[in-house]
Design an enzyme around this catalytic site. Structure first.
Site, short mmCIF file in Angstrom:
data_model
loop_
_atom_site.label_atom_id
_atom_site.label_comp_id
_atom_site.label_asym_id
_atom_site.label_seq_id
_atom_site.Cartn_x
_atom_site.Cartn_y
_atom_site.Cartn_z
N LYS A 22 -33.24 28.52 91.42
CA LYS A 22 -34.05 29.09 90.37
C LYS A 22 -34.83 27.49 90.09
CE LYS A 22 -30.92 30.99 87.52
NZ LYS A 22 -30.05 31.06 88.40
N ARG A 97 -31.16 34.62 79.30
CA ARG A 97 -29.83 35.49 80.13
C ARG A 97 -29.55 36.73 79.16
NH1 ARG A 97 -26.74 32.08 84.91
NH2 ARG A 97 -28.40 29.82 84.47
N ARG A 136 -23.67 23.97 98.46
CA ARG A 136 -25.13 23.41 97.28
C ARG A 136 -24.69 22.01 97.63
NH1 ARG A 136 -27.41 27.29 92.82
NH2 ARG A 136 -25.21 26.82 91.56
N ARG A 170 -21.21 21.43 92.46
CA ARG A 170 -20.65 21.48 90.80
C ARG A 170 -19.10 22.11 90.88
NH1 ARG A 170 -26.40 24.67 88.57
NH2 ARG A 170 -24.53 26.02 88.37
N ARG A 181 -20.20 34.57 87.80
CA ARG A 181 -21.51 34.30 87.24
C ARG A 181 -22.57 35.54 87.66
NH1 ARG A 181 -21.70 28.82 90.02
NH2 ARG A 181 -23.79 28.89 89.54
P1 ADP Z 1 -26.91 29.58 88.62
O1 ADP Z 1 -28.31 29.72 88.27
O2 ADP Z 1 -26.20 29.10 89.97
O3 ADP Z 1 -25.52 29.93 87.44
P2 ADP Z 1 -27.25 27.74 85.82
O4 ADP Z 1 -27.79 25.47 86.11
O5 ADP Z 1 -28.29 28.05 85.74
O6 ADP Z 1 -26.51 27.97 87.64
O7 ADP Z 1 -25.85 27.57 84.64
C1 ADP Z 1 -24.63 27.23 84.96
C2 ADP Z 1 -23.85 27.45 83.93
O8 ADP Z 1 -24.45 27.43 82.63
C3 ADP Z 1 -23.72 29.53 84.08
O9 ADP Z 1 -22.83 29.97 84.94
C4 ADP Z 1 -23.46 29.93 82.49
O10 ADP Z 1 -22.14 29.10 81.84
C5 ADP Z 1 -24.52 28.61 81.80
N1 ADP Z 1 -25.48 28.75 81.33
C6 ADP Z 1 -26.66 28.51 81.87
N2 ADP Z 1 -27.93 29.04 80.88
C7 ADP Z 1 -27.11 30.29 80.20
C8 ADP Z 1 -27.76 30.72 79.58
N3 ADP Z 1 -29.30 31.19 78.83
N4 ADP Z 1 -26.71 31.68 78.39
C9 ADP Z 1 -24.91 30.61 78.53
N5 ADP Z 1 -24.81 30.53 79.65
C10 ADP Z 1 -25.86 30.06 80.71
#
Ligand code: ADP
Length: 227
Positions: A22, A97, A136, A170, A181
């Site tokens: 994404k 989400r 990554r 990360r 996740r």
């Molecule tokens: P990925 O899509 O690979 O999990 P992100 O950087 O989008 O990576 O998200 C990393 C973490 O940040 C998620 O596992 C969650 O803990 C938190 N997070 C990100 N976006 C949201 C969201 N919209 N709602 C709740 N938690 C979020």
């Protein structure tokens, strides 16, 4: 914005499981159309690094691979959406989400007479995600990223974007966290994406192919849907 064919502001959301790409994908319409990428994860990580109350509260939740509460996510996003550059259109990635976040986004947009232009779902196999996520690396300073196999930098260990060398994994990119996740994605996010299908604004990209091909597909879809 020379050459921009998008009636502004367009709101294109990019749902997909962890590791779908994404963040990488969202950078292309930003470059091509001047739209602003709003990465919920990156904003949360910045808030955590800055030690803000929201960031500190999110840290342990992110480390466990669980979803951060809607209140915190919405507070962080609203701060960013208050900045004037978002008038050129936004591409939230990793947001919404949950049903609550999707409803809040609709409410905020309807206040200014807009709605979600499109949801472009990045489709991948769960099984491929472990390799994608564990391989990554990112650079905190410039946001550049690379991957052991699917996106190697031109010179080994050197960021294509800024020439820096301090790549890092990360903290939440572990097999165990990834399971949590993925579970959160299937339980909470996948059903809300189906809702965009019912609204007739859902598009999909097969995100299993080479990155270069996928990067060409996304701007084509954005240009078509926003024309
Ligand atoms: P990925 O899509 O690979 O999990 P992100 O950087 O989008 O990576 O998200 C990393 C973490 O940040 C998620 O596992 C969650 O803990 C938190 N997070 C990100 N976006 C949201 C969201 N919209 N709602 C709740 N938690 C979020």
């Amino acid at each position: 914005m020379p050459g921009c064919s998008i009636p502004l502001p367009a709101v294109v959301i990019l749902p997909g499981p962890p590791g779908a790409g994404k963040g990488t994908q969202a950078r292309m319409p930003e470059k091509d159309f001047g739209m602003i990428q709003l990465s919920a994860g990156a904003l949360l990580r910045s808030a955590a690094a800055a030690g803000t109350p929201a960031g500190l509260a999110a840290t342990a939740v992110m480390a466990a691979g669980d979803l951060v509460s809607d209140d915190i996510v919405l507070a962080v996003l609203k701060d960013r959406m208050a900045q004037p550059d978002v008038r050129t259109g936004i591409i939230p990635d990793g947001f919404p989400r949950t049903d609550g976040q999707a409803a809040a986004l609709d409410t905020e947009l309807s206040r200014v007479g807009h709605k979600v232009t499109a949801a472009i779902r990045l489709d991948v196999d769960d099984a491929a995600m472990v390799d994608r996520v564990s391989g990554r690396y990112t650079r905190a300073t410039c946001g550049g990223g690379c991957h052991d196999t699917v996106k190697q930098p031109a010179a080994a260990g050197v960021c294509d974007k800024c020439g820096g060398t301090d790549f890092a994994h990360r903290a939440d990119d572990t097999a165990e966290t990834l399971r949590a996740r993925l579970q959160a994605y299937h339980a909470q996010t996948a059903p809300l994406i189906a809702g965009y299908g019912r609204r007739g604004v859902l598009e999909r990209i097969d995100a299993m192919g080479p990155i270069a091909g996928i990067l060409r597909t996304l701007p084509t879809i954005v240009a078509r849907i926003a024309a």
